[in-house]
Design a protein around this motif. Structure first.
Motif, PDB file in Angstrom:
ATOM      1  N   ARG A   1      23.994  83.339  14.219  1.00 15.98           N
ATOM      2  CA  ARG A   1      24.034  82.423  16.045  1.00 15.98           C
ATOM      3  C   ARG A   1      23.497  81.239  15.801  1.00 15.98           C
ATOM      4  O   ARG A   1      23.858  80.358  16.303  1.00 15.98           O
ATOM      5  CB  ARG A   1      23.621  82.976  16.699  1.00 15.98           C
ATOM      6  CG  ARG A   1      24.457  84.622  16.824  1.00 15.98           C
ATOM      7  CD  ARG A   1      23.080  85.448  18.345  1.00 15.98           C
ATOM      8  NE  ARG A   1      24.147  86.439  18.589  1.00 15.98           N
ATOM      9  CZ  ARG A   1      23.864  86.849  19.600  1.00 15.98           C
ATOM     10  NH1 ARG A   1      22.998  86.549  21.256  1.00 15.98           N
ATOM     11  NH2 ARG A   1      24.670  88.112  19.797  1.00 15.98           N
TER      12      ARG A   1
ATOM     13  N   TYR B   1      25.409  77.478  17.292  1.00 12.92           N
ATOM     14  CA  TYR B   1      24.742  77.035  18.429  1.00 12.92           C
ATOM     15  C   TYR B   1      24.496  75.016  17.343  1.00 12.92           C
ATOM     16  O   TYR B   1      25.047  74.262  18.394  1.00 12.92           O
ATOM     17  CB  TYR B   1      23.157  77.107  18.569  1.00 12.92           C
ATOM     18  CG  TYR B   1      22.933  79.043  19.475  1.00 12.92           C
ATOM     19  CD1 TYR B   1      23.980  78.770  20.538  1.00 12.92           C
ATOM     20  CD2 TYR B   1      21.837  79.353  18.892  1.00 12.92           C
ATOM     21  CE1 TYR B   1      24.053  79.863  20.809  1.00 12.92           C
ATOM     22  CE2 TYR B   1      21.632  80.821  19.856  1.00 12.92           C
ATOM     23  CZ  TYR B   1      22.950  80.875  20.799  1.00 12.92           C
ATOM     24  OH  TYR B   1      22.794  81.972  21.553  1.00 12.92           O
TER      25      TYR B   1
ATOM     26  N   TYR C   1      27.851  73.651  18.139  1.00 12.38           N
ATOM     27  CA  TYR C   1      27.946  74.061  18.467  1.00 12.38           C
ATOM     28  C   TYR C   1      27.676  72.389  19.305  1.00 12.38           C
ATOM     29  O   TYR C   1      28.232  71.178  20.567  1.00 12.38           O
ATOM     30  CB  TYR C   1      27.685  74.450  19.636  1.00 12.38           C
ATOM     31  CG  TYR C   1      27.738  74.027  21.352  1.00 12.38           C
ATOM     32  CD1 TYR C   1      29.082  73.827  22.529  1.00 12.38           C
ATOM     33  CD2 TYR C   1      26.799  74.445  22.123  1.00 12.38           C
ATOM     34  CE1 TYR C   1      29.548  73.795  23.460  1.00 12.38           C
ATOM     35  CE2 TYR C   1      26.439  73.523  23.305  1.00 12.38           C
ATOM     36  CZ  TYR C   1      28.236  73.613  24.392  1.00 12.38           C
ATOM     37  OH  TYR C   1      27.883  73.050  25.966  1.00 12.38           O
TER      38      TYR C   1
ATOM     39  N   LEU D   1      18.557  73.372  23.960  1.00  9.04           N
ATOM     40  CA  LEU D   1      19.269  73.456  22.922  1.00  9.04           C
ATOM     41  C   LEU D   1      18.630  73.222  21.826  1.00  9.04           C
ATOM     42  O   LEU D   1      18.449  73.748  20.182  1.00  9.04           O
ATOM     43  CB  LEU D   1      20.551  73.988  23.039  1.00  9.04           C
ATOM     44  CG  LEU D   1      21.468  74.034  22.717  1.00  9.04           C
ATOM     45  CD1 LEU D   1      20.979  75.806  22.117  1.00  9.04           C
ATOM     46  CD2 LEU D   1      22.612  74.220  23.024  1.00  9.04           C
TER      47      LEU D   1
ATOM     48  N   VAL E   1      16.890  74.397  18.479  1.00 12.05           N
ATOM     49  CA  VAL E   1      18.057  74.800  17.472  1.00 12.05           C
ATOM     50  C   VAL E   1      17.399  74.231  15.857  1.00 12.05           C
ATOM     51  O   VAL E   1      17.331  74.900  14.803  1.00 12.05           O
ATOM     52  CB  VAL E   1      19.272  74.682  17.764  1.00 12.05           C
ATOM     53  CG1 VAL E   1      20.106  74.945  16.759  1.00 12.05           C
ATOM     54  CG2 VAL E   1      19.871  75.869  18.491  1.00 12.05           C
TER      55      VAL E   1
ATOM     56  N   LEU F   1      25.100  78.430  27.434  1.00 16.82           N
ATOM     57  CA  LEU F   1      26.386  78.864  26.400  1.00 16.82           C
ATOM     58  C   LEU F   1      27.641  79.397  26.621  1.00 16.82           C
ATOM     59  O   LEU F   1      28.891  78.881  26.174  1.00 16.82           O
ATOM     60  CB  LEU F   1      26.379  78.743  25.024  1.00 16.82           C
ATOM     61  CG  LEU F   1      24.752  78.133  24.152  1.00 16.82           C
ATOM     62  CD1 LEU F   1      24.505  78.960  22.780  1.00 16.82           C
ATOM     63  CD2 LEU F   1      25.825  77.247  23.580  1.00 16.82           C
TER      64      LEU F   1
END
Length: 570
Positions: free
Chosen positions: A114, A118, A121, A161, A165, A305
């Protein structure tokens, strides 16, 4: 077709209407073979077909799509970069985080994936934004896309985010190994295990691993007890709810786990090295220790998301459709083929009209050189509603009939069409009735079946439809077929449907004014001929009476099948 907030196919997501083109019609128009050449990969063929077969009659949609296609056609650098980036977005949308249920518990390996999704993305959004930033875009659809990506980029949730991350990935990258304690039964099977420590260095042959290998060698003495470093704690993996109850203590134990999330680096170990054989308790133990962080990550970022990734990933089939057609047309133009941007009539009247100049069939591209292909003109207006197309065998009648259907389907998809100019009112339906030798899927050997199919098509048609008939009612005798065809054409005229009727019944075209066209009616049936010159097919059509017997006479004379030639008389 699901509606999205962002689309390159529909300007207004609240008014999405379309009619699915049947597979039979798609095949009749010869577009199955064409799309196989347009697609770069076999799996893209159904994607392109799905977009094109979803026919919408809204002129605003056609104009919207034409604008998007022109932007993509004239900016090859955009389509190249976007295709690569959005493929990555689609991959983790289809198989990654947003497909999991909100209440799903995540293991350590899953959580690490995950984190990487992220990260991918974030990169995709940033690069899409950069790709579109300084481009001279003109279409509403591409301008909307640029604005939407800019909105996502400037959103506070995206900034948070990105920060979280990056911090988690830095922490994870520092972890090189875990120390695990394993309890065994008499058969040397793992019965439970626990996490001892997280280490910044990988294990080597020396040290702990060497000691373990030595301890199981029969020549060496097996230690009677397990000695533990007093500064660490041991947490059994199969302790049931007790481990969850003590989770707070574990999370606060900075001496043992400076950052429990650091364990996620294990997810990067490939299965091929045998890691899949690690007892499942390992994943269970690590998950217990990190479940609170997993839950927090999912709760704070998951909803954001799910929305933004879906909006962008749903553009994949649309962008693939535009990109592949742009690449195809760009190559064909370089070879000398002509394509033009279709124009929707600004003031559509009561009668749906069409004006095509210099058009040809896309299937000819694979078989001929551009300079050898004959281009044709054709127009539907208030006066000319039905064309009865006659001519010799192999004179191009079916090819021209297909080409007209291709023009409409391509234009309403927003794609440049094979013509010099194409002005039209979009069709609400494209309907075809082709014979058995061109469509093997149906048994048209019986007249009853043929009549049933025609009636079904007629009932679906309207004054804004396009109806293409190829040798309809030819499965019976000439007189019977002619009798049925007269009534069928009269019924089509009463509805005003734009129609091409390709037939060998020259009598039908010859007697239009006496049998079909009624006095006082505006819309009329017109004879269209695939002409011949000096006994040869010219592949050009023109409005004229059917050649009929005169052409047959020329052929008979050419090949000596006249009475005089056969009997030796002159």
């Amino acid at each position: 077709m699901k509606t999205n907030k962002l689309s390159l196919l529909f300007p207004d997501q609240d008014r999405v209407t379309y009619e699915m083109i049947s597979e039979e019609t798609w095949h009749d128009l010869g577009l199955d073979a064409v799309t196989e050449k347009v697609a770069a990969k076999p799996q893209e063929v159904p994607m392109i077909q799905q977009v094109m077969r979803s026919l919408t009659p809204d002129p605003a949609v056609t104009a919207f799509r034409c604008g998007v296609f022109e932007d993509i056609l004239h900016h090859p650098e955009i389509r190249e970069k976007m295709a690569k980036l959005l493929d990555k977005v689609k991959m983790f949308y289809d198989y990654g985080v947003v497909r999991r249920h909100e209440n799903d518990e995540s293991g350590v390996w899953d959580l690490m994936h995950r984190l990487e999704e992220y990260h991918d993305y974030i990169i995709a959004v940033e690069q899409i934004r950069e790709c579109l930033a300084d481009q001279d875009l003109k279409s509403e659809g591409m301008l909307n896309l640029r604005e939407a990506v800019e909105t996502i980029y400037r959103d506070n949730g995206f900034a948070g985010l990105r920060k979280d991350v990056e911090e988690m990935r830095v922490t994870a990258s520092a972890v090189k190994s875990l120390t695990v304690g394993i309890n065994l039964n008499d058969r040397f099977e793992a019965i439970n295990l626990g996490l001892v420590s997280v280490n910044a260095k990988p294990f080597t042959r020396s040290g702990l691993l060497k000691n373990f290998l030595s301890s199981v060698n029969p020549k060496d003495e097996i230690e009677p007890e397990a000695d533990w470093n007093g500064s660490t704690s041991y947490y059994p993996a199969n302790a049931g709810t007790g481990l969850l109850e003590g989770f707070g203590h574990v999370a606060e134990s900075a001496v043992i786990l400076r950052n429990p999330l650091a364990m996620l680096s294990l997810a990067r170990v490939p299965e091929a090295d045998g890691s899949s054989a690690v007892p499942r308790q390992m994943d269970s133990a690590a998950t217990m220790l990190t479940s609170r962080i997993t839950r927090k990550l999912r709760d704070t970022l998951g909803k954001y998301l799910n929305i933004s990734v879906k909006d962008i990933s749903d553009l994949i089939p649309e962008l693939t459709f535009y990109t592949r057609w742009a690449e195809y047309i760009e190559k064909r133009r370089a070879e000398g083929w002509t394509f033009c941007t279709p124009r929707v009539r600004e003031t559509p009247g009561k009668d749906a009209c069409t004006d095509a100049k210099g058009f040809y069939n896309l299937k000819l591209i694979a078989a001929e050189k551009p300079e050898r292909v004959v281009r044709n003109d054709l127009a539907f207006d208030a006066e000319k509603r039905v064309y009865i197309l006659t001519g010799a065998n192999r004179g191009g009648k079916t090819t021209i009939t297909q080409a007209v259907g291709q023009l409409f389907l391509l234009a309403q998809s927003g794609i440049s069409v094979p013509a010099e100019a194409f002005d039209f009112d979009p069709a609400d339906r494209i309907l075809t009735h082709f014979p058995a030798d061109e469509d093997k899927t149906l048994d048209l050997g019986r007249l009853g079946e043929e009549c049933r199919r025609f009636r079904d098509l007629f009932e679906k048609s309207s004054g804004r439809s396009l109806l293409l008939l190829n040798e309809t009612f030819s499965t019976t005798s000439f007189e019977e077929g002619y009798f049925i065809a007269v009534d069928a054409v009269k019924a089509i005229l009463s509805r005003g449907t734009r129609t091409i009727y390709n037939t060998h019944m020259h009598k039908l075209a010859k007697e239009l004014d006496t049998e079909i066209n009624e006095a006082g009616r505006t819309g009329r049936a017109v004879s269209l001929v695939a002409e011949t010159r000096e006994g040869k097919n010219s592949f050009r059509v023109r409005i004229a009476p059917p050649e009929g017997k005169s052409f047959a006479r020329e052929i008979a004379v050419k090949y000596g099948v006249t009475y005089d030639a056969l009997t030796g008389k002159r």
